[in-house]
Design a protein around this motif. Structure first.
Motif: not given
Length: 83
Positions: A69-80
């Motif tokens: 995901l983009r830098a400073d994204h909201d929510g949980a991190c993901t691999r997809r």
């Protein structure tokens, strides 16, 4: 000194938003190569290359992969990338 080398590939965009978009496209394209680390891609002003703006989240996930995901994204991190 490390036995690793980094390739710097200058690309030009008219503004920071355009540079980030272009960097995302190039990073996702280059991700097919095992040698790339798209999570480390940054952009900077041509005359201010010491100040870099991160394109992707730099969080490492299980198995050593990075969040896509983009830098400073909201929510949980993901691999997809969300569809």
């Amino acid at each position: 000194m490390s036995d690793r080398f980094v390739i710097h590939l200058p690309l030009v965009a008219e503004d920071l938003t355009g540079a980030v978009r272009l960097a995302r496209v190039v990073a996702r394209w280059a991700a097919v190569l095992a040698q790339t680390d798209p999570g480390e891609i940054t952009v900077s002003y041509e005359d201010g290359q010491g100040v870099r703006h991160r394109v992707f989240c730099d969080a490492r996930l299980a198995g050593g992969r990075r969040c896509v995901l983009r830098a400073d994204h909201d929510g949980a991190c993901t691999r997809r990338v969300p569809g």
